[in-house]
Write an enzyme that holds these catalytic residues in place. Structure first.
Site, PDB file in Angstrom:
ATOM      1  N   LYS A 182      73.051  -2.822  37.595  1.00  0.00           N
ATOM      2  CA  LYS A 182      71.822  -3.536  38.381  1.00  0.00           C
ATOM      3  C   LYS A 182      72.079  -2.736  39.730  1.00  0.00           C
ATOM      4  O   LYS A 182      72.652  -3.311  40.732  1.00  0.00           O
ATOM      5  CB  LYS A 182      71.994  -4.777  38.578  1.00  0.00           C
ATOM      6  CG  LYS A 182      70.568  -5.554  39.001  1.00  0.00           C
ATOM      7  CD  LYS A 182      70.710  -6.697  40.125  1.00  0.00           C
ATOM      8  CE  LYS A 182      71.370  -6.365  41.453  1.00  0.00           C
ATOM      9  NZ  LYS A 182      70.583  -5.435  42.344  1.00  0.00           N
ATOM     10  N   GLU A 256      84.480  -4.564  45.433  1.00  0.00           N
ATOM     11  CA  GLU A 256      84.601  -3.626  46.658  1.00  0.00           C
ATOM     12  C   GLU A 256      83.620  -3.997  47.618  1.00  0.00           C
ATOM     13  O   GLU A 256      82.388  -3.973  47.461  1.00  0.00           O
ATOM     14  CB  GLU A 256      84.159  -2.132  46.322  1.00  0.00           C
ATOM     15  CG  GLU A 256      84.957  -1.574  45.023  1.00  0.00           C
ATOM     16  CD  GLU A 256      86.382  -1.011  45.519  1.00  0.00           C
ATOM     17  OE1 GLU A 256      86.393  -0.624  46.748  1.00  0.00           O
ATOM     18  OE2 GLU A 256      87.176  -0.983  44.630  1.00  0.00           O
ATOM     19  N   CYS A 290      81.323   1.854  53.859  1.00  0.00           N
ATOM     20  CA  CYS A 290      82.044   0.698  53.943  1.00  0.00           C
ATOM     21  C   CYS A 290      83.529   1.319  54.469  1.00  0.00           C
ATOM     22  O   CYS A 290      84.029   0.228  55.435  1.00  0.00           O
ATOM     23  CB  CYS A 290      82.413   0.073  52.595  1.00  0.00           C
ATOM     24  SG  CYS A 290      82.889   1.700  51.427  1.00  0.00           S
ATOM     25  N   GLU A 390      81.329  -6.407  60.771  1.00  0.00           N
ATOM     26  CA  GLU A 390      80.557  -4.988  60.180  1.00  0.00           C
ATOM     27  C   GLU A 390      79.151  -5.092  61.067  1.00  0.00           C
ATOM     28  O   GLU A 390      78.404  -5.950  60.574  1.00  0.00           O
ATOM     29  CB  GLU A 390      80.305  -5.314  58.703  1.00  0.00           C
ATOM     30  CG  GLU A 390      80.388  -3.828  58.005  1.00  0.00           C
ATOM     31  CD  GLU A 390      80.425  -3.998  56.564  1.00  0.00           C
ATOM     32  OE1 GLU A 390      80.040  -4.929  55.973  1.00  0.00           O
ATOM     33  OE2 GLU A 390      80.960  -3.013  55.873  1.00  0.00           O
TER      34      GLU A 390
HETATM   35  P1  NAD Z   1      74.507  -6.706  49.254  1.00  0.00           P
HETATM   36  O1  NAD Z   1      75.847  -7.599  49.224  1.00  0.00           O
HETATM   37  O2  NAD Z   1      73.459  -7.402  50.056  1.00  0.00           O
HETATM   38  O3  NAD Z   1      73.928  -6.222  47.891  1.00  0.00           O
HETATM   39  C1  NAD Z   1      74.718  -5.524  47.090  1.00  0.00           C
HETATM   40  C2  NAD Z   1      74.170  -5.824  45.598  1.00  0.00           C
HETATM   41  O4  NAD Z   1      74.246  -6.895  45.148  1.00  0.00           O
HETATM   42  C3  NAD Z   1      72.526  -5.259  45.666  1.00  0.00           C
HETATM   43  O5  NAD Z   1      72.518  -4.660  44.450  1.00  0.00           O
HETATM   44  C4  NAD Z   1      71.912  -6.618  45.350  1.00  0.00           C
HETATM   45  O6  NAD Z   1      70.695  -6.582  45.003  1.00  0.00           O
HETATM   46  C5  NAD Z   1      73.000  -7.411  44.647  1.00  0.00           C
HETATM   47  N1  NAD Z   1      72.690  -8.892  45.092  1.00  0.00           N
HETATM   48  C6  NAD Z   1      72.278  -9.536  46.049  1.00  0.00           C
HETATM   49  N2  NAD Z   1      72.156 -10.885  45.851  1.00  0.00           N
HETATM   50  C7  NAD Z   1      72.939 -11.131  44.565  1.00  0.00           C
HETATM   51  C8  NAD Z   1      73.004 -12.264  43.755  1.00  0.00           C
HETATM   52  N3  NAD Z   1      73.077 -13.658  43.997  1.00  0.00           N
HETATM   53  N4  NAD Z   1      73.855 -12.010  42.562  1.00  0.00           N
HETATM   54  C9  NAD Z   1      74.190 -10.565  42.216  1.00  0.00           C
HETATM   55  N5  NAD Z   1      73.776  -9.865  42.795  1.00  0.00           N
HETATM   56  C10 NAD Z   1      73.208  -9.891  44.057  1.00  0.00           C
HETATM   57  O7  NAD Z   1      75.277  -5.443  50.071  1.00  0.00           O
HETATM   58  P2  NAD Z   1      74.348  -4.170  50.509  1.00  0.00           P
HETATM   59  O8  NAD Z   1      73.484  -4.474  51.655  1.00  0.00           O
HETATM   60  O9  NAD Z   1      73.584  -3.537  49.350  1.00  0.00           O
HETATM   61  O10 NAD Z   1      75.437  -3.062  50.690  1.00  0.00           O
HETATM   62  C11 NAD Z   1      76.233  -3.221  51.815  1.00  0.00           C
HETATM   63  C12 NAD Z   1      77.488  -3.692  51.871  1.00  0.00           C
HETATM   64  O11 NAD Z   1      78.380  -3.143  50.912  1.00  0.00           O
HETATM   65  C13 NAD Z   1      78.459  -3.547  52.892  1.00  0.00           C
HETATM   66  O12 NAD Z   1      79.085  -4.804  53.424  1.00  0.00           O
HETATM   67  C14 NAD Z   1      79.430  -2.372  52.795  1.00  0.00           C
HETATM   68  O13 NAD Z   1      80.494  -2.329  53.170  1.00  0.00           O
HETATM   69  C15 NAD Z   1      79.644  -2.784  51.079  1.00  0.00           C
HETATM   70  N6  NAD Z   1      80.030  -1.527  50.595  1.00  0.00           N
HETATM   71  C16 NAD Z   1      81.176  -1.413  50.082  1.00  0.00           C
HETATM   72  C17 NAD Z   1      81.845  -0.409  49.408  1.00  0.00           C
HETATM   73  C18 NAD Z   1      83.365  -0.348  48.949  1.00  0.00           C
HETATM   74  O14 NAD Z   1      83.465   0.471  48.063  1.00  0.00           O
HETATM   75  N7  NAD Z   1      84.211  -1.042  49.297  1.00  0.00           N
HETATM   76  C19 NAD Z   1      81.075   0.802  49.127  1.00  0.00           C
HETATM   77  C20 NAD Z   1      79.587   0.604  49.854  1.00  0.00           C
HETATM   78  C21 NAD Z   1      79.146  -0.608  50.373  1.00  0.00           C
END
Ligand code: NAD
Length: 487
Positions: A182, A256, A290, A390
């Site tokens: 997704k 992650e 991240c 963050e």
């Molecule tokens: P987010 O948590 O808002 O969204 C991530 C994903 O989750 C998206 O696909 C979103 O549609 C989905 N999602 C949202 N609500 C959901 C639910 N209730 N159930 C299931 N899925 C749901 O994060 P973002 O804004 O897309 O990304 C930024 C964050 O990701 C930052 O905190 C960043 O540090 C982290 N990140 C971590 C890594 C890593 O490898 N550690 C890599 C990249 C980004």
């Protein structure tokens, strides 16, 4: 002026379920907006519960075919996919730029790094086995088999879709799992094209399904009884929703998450080498990464000299058109992010942090897009919002320290534990600090990116489990023990 992408050059706006493109979906549509211009690109259909059911069914049908495929054939499919990622690197890069507005200078590496991950993991497919165990009682054979879970739900963020797909899909597929991905509604295009390449590479239909969606689609996927494992990359807030969805079926979860990683600069550091990385916290993905070193801890003797250099570099950074190879920083993802980041900047200005560079939204030719000036704050209080939370935008927090003990204490005193960076020419101190940092990955006197063979992941609020290397492969295998009487 920034050119708006031509919607005729986008991939088909459709979910990919099995080998079918599904153009009309029950989750409604999302108006995707290009961060460079703030203008819509196209309407993207979103997965609702119905399409999640269909995608899980397609994956469940494909899972035994994929797991049962002779290992050399599975390996060859992944090698072909790596080749296709390289051949289509320019197109995937272009789509990634449209997806999230991160500059081409950064995104161009995504397809190649993903290809490396597939090649690395393809090499494991014919080496997955198990072990023979010395057993009791008596005359018996006891052994383990490493088996795939079955169907893995993969939820990725918007900030590096091709790279994120490589990190998770390469080991999960090499282990023999079928996948439902997704991608976020904010960045659907490169992921959809990636799914088409999986079919072109000869993976059986249904082995990789791509169903862009928002929270509703994500919740339907993570609570689905047909899912055997969940891999989530994203924020801690969403991870909590996922953990509560997953408890329904006791589905195991790998996470992650975010970070607030410290870069510790000692007064004996090679400052020219450090200068290459000093602003990495805000340069990499416009601060939306991240593992970015977003907290800079600088030893007091060199503090003012380092600040002066950082501020001058920040003011000169080329910010602009994400498609221009000369741009180093592009926009942030959307208007919500602009509001959030500008709020944090205003609060940092008010709480006594010293603004050295930036601090404003950008105007002129860039006014339509979501551009924020590269921003550097000095004298940031350790317990302040800017030091602890963050930002996910181009804002760097710098603070001084006196002793090694103090630096380690400051670095470790956040809820996160993703990465750590150390700059010193003292070998003993480098090792001491690397061991003392509470983080999944530590870099000393440089940065490699995340090569395919290293384990990557966080501790604390930065995540659970590891991707990359053999550890990433094990994340998607589970051992079964078999005892057999021989007497
Ligand atoms: P987010 O948590 O808002 O969204 C991530 C994903 O989750 C998206 O696909 C979103 O549609 C989905 N999602 C949202 N609500 C959901 C639910 N209730 N159930 C299931 N899925 C749901 O994060 P973002 O804004 O897309 O990304 C930024 C964050 O990701 C930052 O905190 C960043 O540090 C982290 N990140 C971590 C890594 C890593 O490898 N550690 C890599 C990249 C980004």
């Amino acid at each position: 002026m920034i050119t708006h992408p031509d919607s005729a050059t986008l991939p088909r706006r459709a979910l990919l379920i099995g080998d079918r493109h599904v153009e009309s979906a029950s989750g409604g549509t999302h108006t995707h907006v290009y961060a460079g211009t703030g203008q819509p690109t196209a309407e993207v259909p979103l997965a609702g519960a119905r399409e999640i059911d269909e995608a899980v069914a397609a994956a469940r049908k494909a899972a035994p075919l994929w797991a049962g495929m002779p290992r050399d054939q599975r390996r060859d499919c992944l090698i072909r996919l790596a080749g296709l990622l390289r051949e289509n690197a320019a197109e995937l890069t272009r789509l990634s730029v449209i997806d999230n507005g991160v500059v081409v200078a950064t995104q161009q590496y995504g397809p190649h790094v993903a290809a490396d991950l597939f090649l690395y993991n393809a090499g494991w497919t014919d080496k997955i086995g198990g072990e023979v165990i010395s057993t009791w009682p008596g005359d018996a054979l006891d052994y383990t088999l490493d088996e795939p879970y079955g169907v893995v739900a993969v939820i990725i963020p918007w900030n590096g879709p091709v790279y994120a797909l490589g990190m998770v899909l390469a080991p999960a597929l090499a282990a023999g799992n079928a996948i439902v991905v997704k991608p976020p509604e904010l960045a659907p295009y490169a992921a959809l094209r990636f799914g088409e390449l999986c079919l072109e590479a000869g993976l059986p239909a249904g082995t990789v399904n791509i169903v862009p969606g928002g929270p509703e689609g994500g919740a339907a996927l993570t609570s689905h009884p047909g899912i055997d494992k969940i891999s989530f990359t994203g924020s801690g807030a969403t991870a909590r929703h996922i953990l509560s969805s997953a408890q329904k079926n006791m589905t195991p979860v790998q996470l992650e998450l975010g970070g607030k990683s410290a870069s510790i600069v000692f007064d004996d550091a090679d400052l020219d080498a450090f200068a290459q990385m000093g602003l990495a916290g805000i340069v990499n993905n416009a601060g939306q990464g991240c593992i970015n070193p977003t907290r800079l801890l600088v030893q007091r003797a060199i503090y003012e000299a380092v600040l002066e250099r950082l501020a001058a570099t920040a003011r000169a950074l080329p910010v602009g058109d994400p498609t221009d190879p000369a741009s180093v920083i592009g926009p942030v993802i959307d208007d919500r992010a602009v509001q959030r980041i500008m709020g944090m900047i205003e609060r940092a200005k008010a709480d006594g942090s010293r603004l050295l560079a930036g601090g404003e939204r950008m105007g002129g030719d860039l006014a339509g897009g979501y551009f924020i000036q590269p921003t550097v704050f000095a004298d940031v209080a350790h317990k302040s919002e800017l030091s602890q939370c963050e930002v996910f935008g181009p804002v760097l927090a710098v603070m001084p320290f006196d002793t090694e003990e103090e630096a380690i204490a400051l670095a470790n005193d956040t809820e996160f534990g993703l990465a750590g960076y150390v700059w010193t020419q003292n070998l003993k101190r480098a090792h001491r600090c690397a061991r003392a940092l509470v983080a999944g990955n530590v870099w000393v006197n440089g940065f490699t990116g995340i090569p395919a063979a290293i384990p990557f992941g966080g501790v604390g609020q930065s995540g659970v489990g590891r991707l990359g290397g053999i550890h990433g492969l094990r994340e998607f295998l589970r051992p079964k023990n078999i005892w057999m009487a021989m007497g």
